[in-house]
Design a protein around this motif. Sequence first.
Motif, PDB file in Angstrom:
ATOM      1  N   PRO A 130      38.924  45.060  27.558  1.00 57.22           N
ATOM      2  CA  PRO A 130      38.580  45.026  28.982  1.00 57.22           C
ATOM      3  C   PRO A 130      37.443  44.066  29.339  1.00 57.22           C
ATOM      4  N   ASN A 179      44.306  37.787  38.197  1.00 60.85           N
ATOM      5  CA  ASN A 179      43.262  36.974  38.803  1.00 60.85           C
ATOM      6  C   ASN A 179      43.601  36.734  40.271  1.00 60.85           C
ATOM      7  N   HIS A 181      36.070  42.282  33.122  1.00 65.16           N
ATOM      8  CA  HIS A 181      36.291  42.181  34.563  1.00 65.16           C
ATOM      9  C   HIS A 181      35.141  41.393  35.165  1.00 65.16           C
ATOM     10  N   ASP A 182      35.466  40.336  35.835  1.00 65.88           N
ATOM     11  CA  ASP A 182      34.449  39.514  36.462  1.00 65.88           C
ATOM     12  C   ASP A 182      34.770  39.375  37.940  1.00 65.88           C
ATOM     13  N   VAL A 183      33.882  39.898  38.742  1.00 63.64           N
ATOM     14  CA  VAL A 183      34.049  39.766  40.188  1.00 63.64           C
ATOM     15  C   VAL A 183      32.852  38.981  40.698  1.00 63.64           C
ATOM     16  N   ASP A 229      38.230  37.328  41.437  1.00 66.66           N
ATOM     17  CA  ASP A 229      38.392  38.640  40.809  1.00 66.66           C
ATOM     18  C   ASP A 229      39.269  38.439  39.581  1.00 66.66           C
ATOM     19  N   TYR A 230      38.619  38.341  38.438  1.00 71.22           N
ATOM     20  CA  TYR A 230      39.327  38.020  37.201  1.00 71.22           C
ATOM     21  C   TYR A 230      39.253  39.204  36.245  1.00 71.22           C
ATOM     22  N   ARG A 231      40.385  39.564  35.697  1.00 69.67           N
ATOM     23  CA  ARG A 231      40.430  40.757  34.840  1.00 69.67           C
ATOM     24  C   ARG A 231      41.305  40.492  33.615  1.00 69.67           C
ATOM     25  N   GLU A 232      40.761  40.831  32.469  1.00 65.50           N
ATOM     26  CA  GLU A 232      41.543  40.800  31.226  1.00 65.50           C
ATOM     27  C   GLU A 232      41.739  42.232  30.760  1.00 65.50           C
ATOM     28  N   TYR A 233      42.903  42.510  30.231  1.00 60.89           N
ATOM     29  CA  TYR A 233      43.214  43.885  29.853  1.00 60.89           C
ATOM     30  C   TYR A 233      43.180  44.144  28.351  1.00 60.89           C
TER      31      TYR A 233
END
Lengths: 473, 375
Positions: free
Chosen positions: A379, A339, A381-383, A372-376
Amino acid sequence: MNKRPLILVLALMILVCGAFAFEQAAVWAADYRNPDTELPDMYALTGNPAGKLYAGNIQYYRIKGTFSDAAYRRIYDPARTQLYNADYTALMQINHVSYFSASIIYEDLRLREIFGSMDKDFYDDYFSMVDSTSGNVAFYGPQLKLLYNVKLSEKLFFGLEGNYGVERSLKDTFPQTATIMRNSGYRAGLEYRGKAASLGIFGRYYDNQVHYEAVKQYMEVKPRTYMGYNIFYNELASATANKVRTRNGLEYGAHFSLGKRSRLSMQFGISGLHRISRADVIRGSGTRERGLWQREGLHLFGILNIFHQAEQGLRLYADHLHYSDWGASRISNTLVIENAERFSTLGAVFYYRPSLAQQIYAGAEARKVSYDYREYIFPFHDVRGGWEWNISAGGRIYLSAKTRMGFDLKYGKEIPRFYWETPSFENLGAIISLEKLFSFGYITFDVEYLQKTPENKPEKINVFLIGLSYGRK
Amino acid sequence: MRKSQYPIICLHVIFLLAASCFLFEEKPQAVDGNVSIRLRFTVPAQADTLEALPVPGIPVRIYTEDYSIPELTEITDSSGFVRFDNLPYARYVVESHALIKISEFEEAEVVGAKALQLTADSLRGEMVYTDTLLMEQSKRGLKINEIYTAGPPNNIFYFYDQFMELYNGLSETVYLDGMIILRLGTSGLFADTLSVTYIYQFPGTPLSGRQYPVEPGQFVVIAGNAFDHNTIGPIAGKTVDLSNADWEFVNLQEANGYDNPNVPNITTNNGRVTQASKVDFLLGLTGDGLALCDGSDYDQTDGIDIRTVIDCVESSFSPTHIKEVPYSLDASFGGIGMQRYSGQSLERIRPGFDTNNSAVDFVVISKPTPGYHHE
């Protein structure tokens, strides 16, 4: 009439409201629009205890109630909150080179109709734990804050500050989630104050430990640990579900100011911060790590005050804050979350003081934000980003020789963090305060209302605050 | 600056340095969610041969109880390969069952299943897990088909509505005469006898008796207490009616134990099989070992010979459960992720489906199904 104590009461009120949230904020939040005639000291801007200016002994009592009703909310937000707060602050000079300040605060926070979350604030932790029930939960406990400031030499000041709080909670449903939070923070700083310039350094360390224990009596409860905000790990069913969250942070920085008494003055600050937060689950006698996340950040600000003690004054300010987070699953020892958040703010406040009894201000602020948040794990992804803005206006007017009224109006747009279903909020706020001088001290009554309206949603969030304080010099 | 101020400044710096030591961890290099599973499904080319043929065009499903991610299904390609990408590290069950044509007039039901535990350590830095699964034919016979121990949703700690269900998957009638049902203790994982906690026996003569038949495709419900548990107020409508069970467990030494006169009994402390416990049959709420034996060995003092075991199942709600039943009877255990007092039950994927691997033979179902199979 000497208005200095009155100003001090107001300044203290703002500080107490902002700095005493039970959990330690990652970075000191300063209010650049503080409409006082005096320049804000470096304690107000950076939290450096060496930068706190002594302005006379004072004792101060305050009770406050804050009520919010969130018709629009996220799944793990409470529907309503009630926060009751009582505090006592005393500032006393010990001798001609040092002074001491102590605050005792008691808070009672009630969260109504909170679904599932065992954590106080689900969206404050990437590894929050939930169950499958909804109910009400009350958090309550005292906090103590001590500050010591000493003049080491003619121009060198040293400050030390410590705060400690214990908070407990109980959720009134099954499972009966009990929480114990211990929070301590320490600040130390040095400031060199020259005639025209000052220079300071400071450091802060805090430790926040939270122990949640859900005693499972109702059988439909299914504890889960979220790995981010969209995917959860199914915890094993057991009689009790325990989570321990440990959060440690470090902030260090420096500040610099020029032209304190001139018509043009500047203040600058820079600080870096680190935070590490660990979430563990306790099962039986064993502790099982679930997640760890680390935050690093950089905070810069600069303020330009023009004619700040004149009839008309202008304050321009810029602020930049950058967070970078990563979260690791301790189940798989892999990276699961990243993030990044950036906030770049530009603002201006214009002051007009036609007399000692009248003072008004108008301000505008624009802020470029990006998330810019990302979970792996699964998946996501929130920008999002854009410009936030707000405009504000207010004043302080003496209605009589012993009565002063203050009012503030705010309107703006906010791009909220971790709200997936709305791109922005429209915020409208109003504050009215009345201060009355008596022979035994000052009494202040203030009322605040804030309305947040999400874009494209009919529901709103309403926050109402009412406060009463008493101060004496 | 006076020299006396140096210690204070030094302390300040030391404070910052010391505090910073607690605050750094290495950022992991490996990213979760990038694991791939590549499996090849094969069947033996002929009986008693090591040669294997690929199985193309069969659906393979993969699921995990660890995370809230949906079940995935893929079809094997012409070489029998199937691949699942972008998976997190977790425990998975991979399974496929299909009808394959052996000849123009013959089909066989085969199953390939495996429980996987994928961690960054177990994969040793690799991102692809590769394996070959030799599909087997399900063993047909008299099987323990369903075990219900979790109890209904309730907050009075009620779990006395337990039952187990047998299923005859053979094409001919079998007889329950003299068979015994064991609640198991902890046995050696390679032992040839079973440690026993409870022992109950059907009436009749083992092996040769013909009084208690089970027809092909028939379910047999054996209740802990054979009555309608919905008559108990707090759990009314949430549990099972066992008043029409086929059998009821009865401990003849239990004082004032419930015994439905309309339901025949499978008994203990009956002069033939004995156990120390004087209470009724109960399985562990969160899992246990359960065995159905032919009854030719009923002296439990030296353990029950595993050669007499007809079927055996180990279950546990806990993924970290330590196995208690020999591998030769059950290669794993089922029921992981089940919740106490949830109304959940453990039943075979299909009636009588058995590969002696309970982790893949059984599924968790949301409610018990006494006398019938879940859809």
